[in-house]
Design a protein around this motif. Structure first.
Motif, PDB file in Angstrom:
ATOM      1  N   ARG A  31       2.178  12.654  -2.311  1.00 37.08           N
ATOM      2  CA  ARG A  31       2.865  11.332  -2.081  1.00 37.08           C
ATOM      3  C   ARG A  31       2.615  10.901  -0.600  1.00 37.08           C
ATOM      4  NH1 ARG A  31       7.999  10.426  -3.322  1.00 37.08           N
ATOM      5  NH2 ARG A  31       8.495  12.743  -3.276  1.00 37.08           N
ATOM      6  N   THR A  32       2.864  11.883   0.072  1.00 41.50           N
ATOM      7  CA  THR A  32       2.891  11.634   1.578  1.00 41.50           C
ATOM      8  C   THR A  32       1.498  11.262   1.955  1.00 41.50           C
ATOM      9  OG1 THR A  32       4.601  13.257   1.907  1.00 41.50           O
ATOM     10  CG2 THR A  32       3.749  12.715   4.065  1.00 41.50           C
ATOM     11  N   SER A  35       0.796   8.155   0.940  1.00 40.54           N
ATOM     12  CA  SER A  35       1.401   7.053   1.504  1.00 40.54           C
ATOM     13  C   SER A  35       0.950   6.664   3.174  1.00 40.54           C
ATOM     14  CB  SER A  35       3.070   7.441   1.716  1.00 40.54           C
ATOM     15  OG  SER A  35       3.617   6.865   2.740  1.00 40.54           O
ATOM     16  N   PHE A  38      -2.057   4.670   2.680  1.00 40.91           N
ATOM     17  CA  PHE A  38      -1.581   3.316   2.519  1.00 40.91           C
ATOM     18  C   PHE A  38      -1.294   2.525   3.776  1.00 40.91           C
ATOM     19  CE2 PHE A  38       2.001   0.408   1.129  1.00 40.91           C
ATOM     20  CZ  PHE A  38       1.161  -0.546   0.726  1.00 40.91           C
ATOM     21  N   LEU A  39      -0.350   3.113   4.476  1.00 41.12           N
ATOM     22  CA  LEU A  39       0.168   2.677   5.684  1.00 41.12           C
ATOM     23  C   LEU A  39      -1.124   2.355   6.908  1.00 41.12           C
ATOM     24  CD1 LEU A  39       3.409   4.869   6.586  1.00 41.12           C
ATOM     25  CD2 LEU A  39       3.047   2.870   5.269  1.00 41.12           C
ATOM     26  N   LEU A  42      -2.611  -0.772   5.903  1.00 39.33           N
ATOM     27  CA  LEU A  42      -2.139  -1.984   6.318  1.00 39.33           C
ATOM     28  C   LEU A  42      -2.214  -2.292   7.465  1.00 39.33           C
ATOM     29  CD1 LEU A  42       1.883  -1.356   4.694  1.00 39.33           C
ATOM     30  CD2 LEU A  42      -0.194  -2.824   3.840  1.00 39.33           C
ATOM     31  N   VAL A  43      -2.164  -1.198   8.594  1.00 43.63           N
ATOM     32  CA  VAL A  43      -2.713  -1.408  10.010  1.00 43.63           C
ATOM     33  C   VAL A  43      -4.037  -1.739  10.033  1.00 43.63           C
ATOM     34  CG1 VAL A  43      -2.885  -0.554  12.260  1.00 43.63           C
ATOM     35  CG2 VAL A  43      -0.738   0.264  10.603  1.00 43.63           C
ATOM     36  N   ALA A  45      -5.642  -3.339   7.945  1.00 38.30           N
ATOM     37  CA  ALA A  45      -5.815  -4.992   7.565  1.00 38.30           C
ATOM     38  C   ALA A  45      -5.354  -5.839   8.607  1.00 38.30           C
ATOM     39  CB  ALA A  45      -4.917  -5.119   6.064  1.00 38.30           C
ATOM     40  N   PHE A  46      -4.431  -5.525   9.262  1.00 43.18           N
ATOM     41  CA  PHE A  46      -3.827  -6.149  10.346  1.00 43.18           C
ATOM     42  C   PHE A  46      -4.998  -6.449  11.538  1.00 43.18           C
ATOM     43  CE2 PHE A  46      -1.984  -6.184  14.734  1.00 43.18           C
ATOM     44  CZ  PHE A  46      -1.588  -7.415  14.878  1.00 43.18           C
ATOM     45  N   ILE A  48      -8.085  -6.171  10.586  1.00 45.65           N
ATOM     46  CA  ILE A  48      -9.003  -7.116  10.181  1.00 45.65           C
ATOM     47  C   ILE A  48      -8.639  -8.616  10.288  1.00 45.65           C
ATOM     48  CG2 ILE A  48     -10.274  -7.887   8.140  1.00 45.65           C
ATOM     49  CD1 ILE A  48      -9.982  -4.981   7.071  1.00 45.65           C
ATOM     50  N   ALA A  49      -7.500  -8.702  10.275  1.00 42.81           N
ATOM     51  CA  ALA A  49      -6.982 -10.077  10.676  1.00 42.81           C
ATOM     52  C   ALA A  49      -7.320 -10.506  11.966  1.00 42.81           C
ATOM     53  CB  ALA A  49      -5.746 -10.290  10.378  1.00 42.81           C
ATOM     54  N   LEU A  50      -7.627  -9.739  12.832  1.00 37.54           N
ATOM     55  CA  LEU A  50      -7.821 -10.153  14.388  1.00 37.54           C
ATOM     56  C   LEU A  50      -9.111 -10.361  14.267  1.00 37.54           C
ATOM     57  CD1 LEU A  50      -5.298  -7.865  16.155  1.00 37.54           C
ATOM     58  CD2 LEU A  50      -5.054 -10.317  15.494  1.00 37.54           C
ATOM     59  N   PRO A  52     -11.524 -12.259  13.253  1.00 34.21           N
ATOM     60  CA  PRO A  52     -11.927 -13.660  13.347  1.00 34.21           C
ATOM     61  C   PRO A  52     -11.673 -14.224  14.618  1.00 34.21           C
ATOM     62  CG  PRO A  52     -11.165 -13.398  11.475  1.00 34.21           C
ATOM     63  CD  PRO A  52     -10.848 -12.009  11.876  1.00 34.21           C
ATOM     64  N   LEU A  53     -10.249 -13.897  15.331  1.00 35.84           N
ATOM     65  CA  LEU A  53      -9.828 -14.477  16.488  1.00 35.84           C
ATOM     66  C   LEU A  53     -10.793 -13.966  17.355  1.00 35.84           C
ATOM     67  CD1 LEU A  53      -7.594 -15.969  18.026  1.00 35.84           C
ATOM     68  CD2 LEU A  53      -6.515 -13.532  18.291  1.00 35.84           C
TER      69      LEU A  53
END
Lengths: 308, 321
Positions: A31-32, A35, A38-39, A42-43, A45-46, A48-50, A52-53
Motif C-alpha cells: 500500500r505504501t 500510495s 499515486f502521490l 499527483l505532483v 499532474a501539477f 504537466i499543468a505548468l 502550457p504556461l
C-alpha cells in the motif's frame, strides 16, 4: 484478574480488529508503494499543468520579442495597401486605445462597484441576497454577451462603432468582479472595528468612510487591479463593438484600436508579416496585463506589511 | 473636551434619544446612495438581459423552436438551426473537463499537501498566472503551436493506433473540436484548481488524521477521505469550470475551424455558440443578427444555470458541518 479475563467469551469486535490489523500490517508495504506512486502522479499532474504556461511564455518571448522596438510601440500601423511592400508599422494607437478603453471603463465601474460591494456587505435583506446571487452569476457569464448588449444599446442608436460601446461593455463586465471582491474585503473587516466606530457616535456613513474602507483597502485594490487586468485582455465584447482604427484617436465616440483585437485580426491576416507581428502585439498585451496583476500583488502585500 | 463630557453626562435621556434620531436621519443620504447604486446596477442587468431577448425576438418569433432543434446553420441566408452549435459547445466542454478535472484535482491536492511549504506560494501563483493570460493569446498559441502539432504528430498517431476508427477518424487538419477542447482545458484549469483547493482545504483535519491513524496510506486518505468529503464543493468547482468553457469565445473561434456541423468524430471542425457569435456578428444584418442574438440568449440561459448550480454547490460545501 487474569483468570477473569480468560474466562470471558472472546470479543467478536476485538477479534475482527486483530484480523484487520494483521491484514493491514501484511499489506502495508504494497500500500505504501502504491500510495507513493499515486502521490508522485499527483505532483506530476501539477507539473504537466505548468507545461502550457511555459510554452505560452516561451512562444511570446521567442516570437514576440524581436518585433518589440520603440518604433513598433510608438507608431501607427501601415496602410493596408502598403503592407505587402513595406513593414507593417506600429501599434501605438492600439496601446493608446487599450489604455483609454480600459481606463475609462474602470473609472465608470469602480465607484459603482464599490458602492454595490458596500451595500452587499452591510445588508442581508432579501433584495441584497438576490442581488448578491445575480452579481455572482454575472461574474461567470461569457463576456461576448456584453458585446451583444453594447451593440444593441450603443452601436445601434449611434449608428456607428465606437470606443464608447467597448467602454460600456467592459464596465458592465467589471462591476460584478470588483463588487464581489470588495464585498469580501469589507466583510473581512472585524465587526469590532465597526461597532467601536458606531459606539463613538459616528454615523454609519462616517464609519464606512473612516474605518471600513481604509481597513479593507488592500483587498479592494487587489480586486480592482485584477478586474482591470482581466478586462484589458478581453477580446470578444470589443470585437463586436469598437470597429477598427488606423489613426490616433482620443475620442471614444469614434472607432478605436485595441491590443487584443489587433492580436486577433493579425493572427488571421492574409499577410505573413502581420501574422508574425501578432506575437509582438500579444507580448505587449501580456506585458500590460501582467503589470496590473503583479501590481495588485505588490500593492496588497505592501499595504498589509505597513499595517503591522 | 472636559466641558463637553460634562454637558453630555448632564443631558437628559430624551436629549440623547433626539440626538441619535437626528444622526440617523442625517445618515439617510448615505443609505439612499448605497441602495440607489445597487438598484441602478440591478436595472443595468435587467436592461442587459432585455437587450439580448429583444434583439433575439424577431428570430424567435419567426423560427420558433426550430432555432434550437434545426440541424443546419448557414449565416446570411439561413436556415438557422443551432443544434450543431449546441452539440459542439457541449462536446468541447466535455473534452475540456476530461483533461482539466483530473489534472486540476491532482494539482489542488499537490498544492495543499505535497509541495514543500517553501515553494507553495510560488507554485500557486504560477497556476494563477495561467488565468491571467488573455484568451486571445491562448488562441494565437493554439494556432501556431497546437495546430501544426495536431496535423503532424497527434492526429496521425491517434488514427494510427486506433486504425482510424471512431472517434479518431476524419480529416487531420488540426482545427477540430478536440483541439478546441484541449485549449479550453488549459483555460479552465486555474478555476478548477482554485475552487477545489478552497473546498478541499476545509475538509476537517480530524477526518484526515483519523484515516491516517487507522493505518491508511496518504494516497488512500486522499482518495477515500479527502475527495469524498469535499465532493459537493468539487462538483461546484467542475461546474464553474464548465461554465467558463461553455462561454469561452475567442480562443475557441481561432482553433475550432468555424464550421457549424454536427461532429461525427473528434477530428471534425466545428463552431460553438460563442465562437459563432464572435465570427459572424460583424457581417450580420437583419435576420442573421437576430438569430445570432438568439444564440446569445441560449448561451446566457445555459451559462447562467450552470453558474447558479455551481454557486449552490460551492456555497453548501463551505458551510460548516
Amino acid at each position: 484478574m487474569t483468570d477473569l479475563l480468560t474466562q470471558l467469551p472472546p470479543d467478536p469486535i476485538l477479534e475482527r480488529r486483530a484480523i484487520i490489523h494483521a491484514r493491514a500490517a501484511k499489506t502495508i508495504r504494497r500500500r505504501t508503494w502504491i500510495s507513493n506512486f499515486f502521490l508522485a502522479a499527483l505532483v506530476a499532474a501539477f507539473l504537466i499543468a505548468l507545461i502550457p504556461l511555459g510554452s505560452v511564455i516561451f512562444a511570446l518571448i521567442d516570437r514576440g520579442l524581436s518585433s518589440i522596438t520603440w518604433n513598433f510601440l510608438s507608431t501607427l500601423p501601415q496602410q493596408p495597401s502598403l503592407i505587402a511592400q513595406n513593414s507593417i508599422g506600429g501599434i501605438g494607437n492600439a496601446i493608446e486605445g487599450t489604455v483609454i478603453i480600459d481606463g475609462l471603463a474602470g473609472i465608470i465601474a469602480i465607484p459603482i462597484a464599490l458602492l454595490v460591494g458596500l451595500y452587499l456587505s452591510e445588508s442581508s435583506s432579501r433584495i441584497a441576497n438576490f442581488l448578491r446571487a445575480i452579481v455572482e452569476i454575472m461574474t461567470g457569464l461569457p463576456s461576448i454577451l456584453l458585446g451583444v448588449f453594447a451593440y444593441e444599446y450603443v452601436v445601434v442608436p449611434m449608428k456607428a462603432f465606437s470606443g464608447l460601446a467597448g467602454i460600456v461593455a467592459l464596465s458592465v463586465l467589471m462591476v460584478p468582479v470588483i463588487a464581489k471582491a470588495s464585498e469580501l474585503a469589507f466583510r473581512g473587516v472585524p465587526s469590532t472595528l465597526r461597532e467601536a466606530g458606531l459606539a463613538l457616535g459616528a454615523r454609519s456613513s462616517r464609519v464606512s468612510r473612516g474605518v471600513i474602507i481604509p481597513a479593507a483597502m488592500p483587498g479592494v485594490i487587489t480586486g480592482v487591479l485584477l478586474s482591470l487586468a482581466r478586462a484589458m485582455g478581453e477580446t470578444a465584447p470589443i470585437l463586436l463593438v469598437i470597429g477598427a482604427s488606423g489613426t490616433w484617436g482620443w475620442n471614444p465616440m469614434h472607432q478605436m484600436s485595441s491590443l487584443p483585437l489587433l492580436t486577433y485580426n493579425y493572427s488571421g491576416s492574409q499577410y505573413p508579416s502581420q501574422r508574425a507581428a501578432a506575437w509582438g502585439v500579444a507580448l505587449a498585451l501580456v506585458a500590460m496585463v501582467m503589470l496590473l496583476s503583479l501590481g495588485s500583488r505588490f500593492v496588497s502585500a505592501r499595504m498589509r506589511k505597513e499595517r503591522r | 473636551m472636559k466641558e463637553n463630557t460634562d454637558t453630555d453626562t448632564q443631558s437628559s435621556g430624551s436629549e440623547v434619544a433626539e440626538r441619535i434620531r437626528r444622526s440617523a436621519t442625517s445618515d439617510r443620504p448615505y443609505q439612499f446612495l448605497l441602495r440607489g447604486t445597487a438598484l441602478f446596477f440591478g436595472a443595468v442587468i435587467v436592461v442587459f438581459v432585455w437587450s439580448v431577448v429583444h434583439t433575439a425576438w424577431p428570430a424567435i418569433s419567426t423560427f420558433g423552436f426550430g432555432l434550437v432543434t434545426g440541424s443546419s446553420w448557414v449565416a446570411g441566408t439561413g436556415p438557422y438551426g443551432a443544434l450543431p452549435l449546441l452539440t459542439d459547445t457541449v462536446l468541447t466542454t466535455l473534452i475540456a473537463l476530461v483533461f482539466a478535472v483530473p489534472i486540476g484535482l491532482a494539482s489542488a491536492l499537490a498544492l495543499l499537501f505535497l509541495i514543500p511549504q517553501k515553494i507553495r506560494s510560488t507554485a500557486s501563483s504560477l497556476i494563477e498566472l495561467l488565468a491571467a493570460v488573455p484568451s486571445v493569446v491562448y488562441g494565437l498559441w493554439g494556432l501556431w503551436y497546437l495546430v501544426p502539432w495536431f496535423t503532424k504528430t497527434l492526429q496521425p498517431f491517434l488514427a494510427g493506433v486506433t486504425g482510424g476508427r471512431w472517434p479518431f477518424n476524419g480529416p487531420q487538419e488540426g482545427f477540430s473540436v478536440l483541439l478546441a477542447g484541449l485549449v479550453l482545458s488549459i483555460m479552465i484549469l486555474p478555476t478548477i484548481v482554485a475552487i477545489s483547493r478552497d473546498v478541499i482545504s476545509v475538509v476537517p483535519r480530524d477526518l484526515i488524521e483519523g484515516g491516517l491513524s487507522l493505518g491508511a496510506t496518504r494516497g488512500q486518505v486522499f482518495l477515500r477521505v479527502v475527495l469524498p468529503s469535499a465532493r459537493t464543493g468539487i462538483l461546484g468547482a467542475i461546474a464553474l469550470g464548465a461554465g467558463r468553457a461553455l462561454g469561452e469565445t475567442i480562443a475557441v473561434a481561432m482553433v475550432i475551424g468555424s464550421n457549424p456541423q454536427i461532429p461525427h468524430s473528434l477530428f471534425t471542425s466545428g463552431a460553438t455558440l460563442a465562437s459563432t457569435i464572435a465570427t459572424q456578428f460583424g457581417e450580420a444584418s437583419g435576420s442573421t443578427g437576430s438569430a445570432l442574438a438568439a444564440l446569445a440568449l441560449m448561451l446566457m440561459v445555459i451559462t447562467a444555470s450552470v453558474n447558479a448550480g455551481a454557486r449552490v454547490l460551492t456555497k453548501r460545501a463551505r458551510m460548516p458541518r
